[in-house]
Design an enzyme around this catalytic site. Structure first.
Site, PDB file in Angstrom:
ATOM      1  N   SER A  61     -43.086 -36.020 100.524  1.00  0.00           N
ATOM      2  CA  SER A  61     -41.883 -35.191 100.590  1.00  0.00           C
ATOM      3  C   SER A  61     -40.685 -35.927 100.006  1.00  0.00           C
ATOM      4  CB  SER A  61     -41.611 -34.869 102.063  1.00  0.00           C
ATOM      5  OG  SER A  61     -40.315 -34.354 102.223  1.00  0.00           O
ATOM      6  N   LYS A  91     -44.455 -39.677 106.456  1.00  0.00           N
ATOM      7  CA  LYS A  91     -44.685 -39.537 105.011  1.00  0.00           C
ATOM      8  C   LYS A  91     -44.510 -40.901 104.319  1.00  0.00           C
ATOM      9  CE  LYS A  91     -45.738 -35.260 105.107  1.00  0.00           C
ATOM     10  NZ  LYS A  91     -47.155 -34.877 104.925  1.00  0.00           N
ATOM     11  N   TYR A 130     -41.065 -37.430 111.507  1.00  0.00           N
ATOM     12  CA  TYR A 130     -41.829 -36.691 110.490  1.00  0.00           C
ATOM     13  C   TYR A 130     -41.694 -37.377 109.123  1.00  0.00           C
ATOM     14  CZ  TYR A 130     -42.445 -33.499 106.630  1.00  0.00           C
ATOM     15  OH  TYR A 130     -42.804 -32.982 105.409  1.00  0.00           O
TER      16      TYR A 130
HETATM   17  N1  UFG Z   1     -30.039 -23.801 106.190  1.00  0.00           N
HETATM   18  C1  UFG Z   1     -29.084 -22.955 106.706  1.00  0.00           C
HETATM   19  N2  UFG Z   1     -29.468 -22.114 107.718  1.00  0.00           N
HETATM   20  C2  UFG Z   1     -30.742 -22.086 108.226  1.00  0.00           C
HETATM   21  C3  UFG Z   1     -31.690 -22.967 107.677  1.00  0.00           C
HETATM   22  C4  UFG Z   1     -31.309 -23.812 106.651  1.00  0.00           C
HETATM   23  O1  UFG Z   1     -27.938 -22.949 106.282  1.00  0.00           O
HETATM   24  O2  UFG Z   1     -31.001 -21.328 109.157  1.00  0.00           O
HETATM   25  C5  UFG Z   1     -29.653 -24.688 105.077  1.00  0.00           C
HETATM   26  C6  UFG Z   1     -29.802 -26.163 105.387  1.00  0.00           C
HETATM   27  O3  UFG Z   1     -28.641 -26.661 106.005  1.00  0.00           O
HETATM   28  C7  UFG Z   1     -30.061 -26.742 103.994  1.00  0.00           C
HETATM   29  C8  UFG Z   1     -30.845 -25.623 103.283  1.00  0.00           C
HETATM   30  O4  UFG Z   1     -30.533 -24.440 104.015  1.00  0.00           O
HETATM   31  O5  UFG Z   1     -28.864 -26.946 103.321  1.00  0.00           O
HETATM   32  C9  UFG Z   1     -32.338 -25.835 103.297  1.00  0.00           C
HETATM   33  O6  UFG Z   1     -32.779 -26.036 104.628  1.00  0.00           O
HETATM   34  P1  UFG Z   1     -34.325 -26.024 105.007  1.00  0.00           P
HETATM   35  O7  UFG Z   1     -34.415 -26.209 106.491  1.00  0.00           O
HETATM   36  O8  UFG Z   1     -34.989 -24.824 104.436  1.00  0.00           O
HETATM   37  O9  UFG Z   1     -34.905 -27.271 104.233  1.00  0.00           O
HETATM   38  P2  UFG Z   1     -34.505 -28.807 104.365  1.00  0.00           P
HETATM   39  O10 UFG Z   1     -34.061 -29.223 103.004  1.00  0.00           O
HETATM   40  O11 UFG Z   1     -33.605 -29.087 105.485  1.00  0.00           O
HETATM   41  O12 UFG Z   1     -35.921 -29.410 104.787  1.00  0.00           O
HETATM   42  C10 UFG Z   1     -36.869 -29.692 103.844  1.00  0.00           C
HETATM   43  C11 UFG Z   1     -38.278 -29.588 104.428  1.00  0.00           C
HETATM   44  C12 UFG Z   1     -38.546 -30.660 105.440  1.00  0.00           C
HETATM   45  C13 UFG Z   1     -38.136 -31.997 104.911  1.00  0.00           C
HETATM   46  C14 UFG Z   1     -36.700 -31.945 104.464  1.00  0.00           C
HETATM   47  C15 UFG Z   1     -36.221 -33.284 103.996  1.00  0.00           C
HETATM   48  O13 UFG Z   1     -38.471 -28.332 105.036  1.00  0.00           O
HETATM   49  O14 UFG Z   1     -39.928 -30.693 105.718  1.00  0.00           O
HETATM   50  O15 UFG Z   1     -36.596 -30.986 103.436  1.00  0.00           O
HETATM   51  O16 UFG Z   1     -35.561 -33.271 102.815  1.00  0.00           O
HETATM   52  F1  UFG Z   1     -38.269 -32.972 105.831  1.00  0.00           F
END
Ligand code: UFG
Length: 341
Positions: free
Chosen positions: A126, A155, A151
């Site tokens: 990841s 990785k 988590y």
């Molecule tokens: N976001 C919102 N509202 C929500 C969910 C997400 O505004 O309800 C925003 C987050 O703040 C972020 C973006 O949308 O800016 C993406 O969020 P995600 O949760 O979809 O994805 P992340 O980038 O946080 O997480 C991903 C993977 C994880 C990994 C992580 C680390 O899902 O498994 O990247 O970079 F660990």
């Protein structure tokens, strides 16, 4: 027909990769314990491909079962290892569960693979290993940051374990694929993500809000140093991602790899903000989304998107689908799911 073992083959990325493998004429052994997936996904794979993959249901923490798997399928030519727990927040609350689940299963598989005739291994890693990178876009040479969550640490440790094994034997060939943000669904509308409970990730939260399952989407922060203040990510279509696994596996089988342990970023190379994603979703779905800006989510980074040069040039793979394609397919999958339930 080459046979591959796909662990976590009924999960989001695993099921799409299984479909692509079957479509390209390979035989697939799916291993899954159904802890975060459903058996119907096997039927969905069959309805898309016309082939039901071999299915082995067990928990990979059971060492004797892993051993049996490799005895039974001693003709396997490679393993793609997706099976792992993946909820960042849960991992902070239950670190030992994450270390046990994600690392024991990896070690048992690597032990069996080391003793097998064909030692080809693809690992689901990841972009989380980079943390908040200083330089964007992020290349594979960017430093690995101290992990934010157990988590993410599984990785990082997983990659290190694989690197160490590759040092012990030239016969062992591995590729770690560092995914950016996988989204989307199969274009048939018949396969996609099945988040358990309240979705943590942006896209399933958007589609569930649009269909009326959730009242509104909370946008976590609009005071980041980005185009509109909201977080920026590199959203990659899951089918593009699935295809990259097959390219990587072929690279190992055809001895095209430049060293026996390689790392590739898998992303589109393009960063999009949360508000851009919302706008794109509204356009492709024709649904107005109820959303509200709220505080930042703890642990979130500001921006992450991939430098895709290495994957493009060395792996010979490039993401083909757009953000709009991915959002449309996610929406079609959501509609399909709710119509049939
Ligand atoms: N976001 C919102 N509202 C929500 C969910 C997400 O505004 O309800 C925003 C987050 O703040 C972020 C973006 O949308 O800016 C993406 O969020 P995600 O949760 O979809 O994805 P992340 O980038 O946080 O997480 C991903 C993977 C994880 C990994 C992580 C680390 O899902 O498994 O990247 O970079 F660990």
């Amino acid at each position: 027909m080459a046979k591959f073992i796909v662990t976590g083959g009924l999960g989001f990325i695993g099921s799409h990769t299984t479909v692509e493998l079957i479509d390209q004429g390979y035989e697939v052994v799916v291993v899954d314990d159904l802890s975060n997936s459903t058996i119907e996904t096997l039927d969905r794979i069959e309805s898309i491909t016309g082939v039901k993959p071999i299915f082995e249901q067990f928990d990979l923490r059971d060492k004797s079962k892993v051993s049996e798997l490799f005895k039974k399928h001693s003709d396997q030519q490679g393993v793609i290892h997706f099976a792992a727990s993946k909820a960042v927040g849960e991992s902070v609350e239950k670190p030992l569960l994450y270390y046990e689940n994600n690392l024991n299963s990896l070690i048992y598989i690597l032990q069996e693979l080391s003793a097998s005739e064909n030692k080809n291994f693809i690992f689901s890693s990841s972009c989380t290993v980079y943390g908040e990178a200083e330089i964007l876009p992020i290349t594979e040479d960017a430093p690995v940051a101290l992990a934010e969550s157990p988590y993410g640490n599984t990785k990082q440790i997983g990659e290190e374990i694989i690197r160490d094994i590759c040092k012990t034997s030239d016969e062992f060939n591995a590729i770690a694929l560092r995914y950016f943000n996988p989204i989307g669904a199969h274009a048939s509308g018949n396969l996609g993500e099945l988040p358990l409970g309240i979705p943590q990730n942006l896209i399933p939260y958007i589609t569930q809000t649009a269909i009326g399952l959730r009242e509104k989407l909370l946008v976590f922060g609009n005071d980041y140093n980005t185009i509109d203040g909201t977080g920026v990510r590199d959203y990659i279509h899951v089918v593009d991602l699935a295809k990259a696994h097959i390219v990587a596996l072929k690279r190992l089988i055809d001895n095209k790899n430049k060293s026996n342990y390689e790392i590739f970023n898998l992303g589109t190379g393009k960063g999009n903000s949360v508000l851009e994603v919302i706008q794109a979703f509204e356009k492709v779905s024709n649904v107005k989304l109820n959303y509200e800006i709220t505080d930042r989510r703890s642990g979130d980074i500001e921006s992450a998107y991939a430098d895709t040069k290495k994957a493009n040039e060395e792996l010979g793979w490039k993401a083909e689908m757009s953000l709009e394609d991915a959002l449309l397919h996610s929406w079609q999958w959501e509609l399909n799911l709710r119509q049939n339930n």
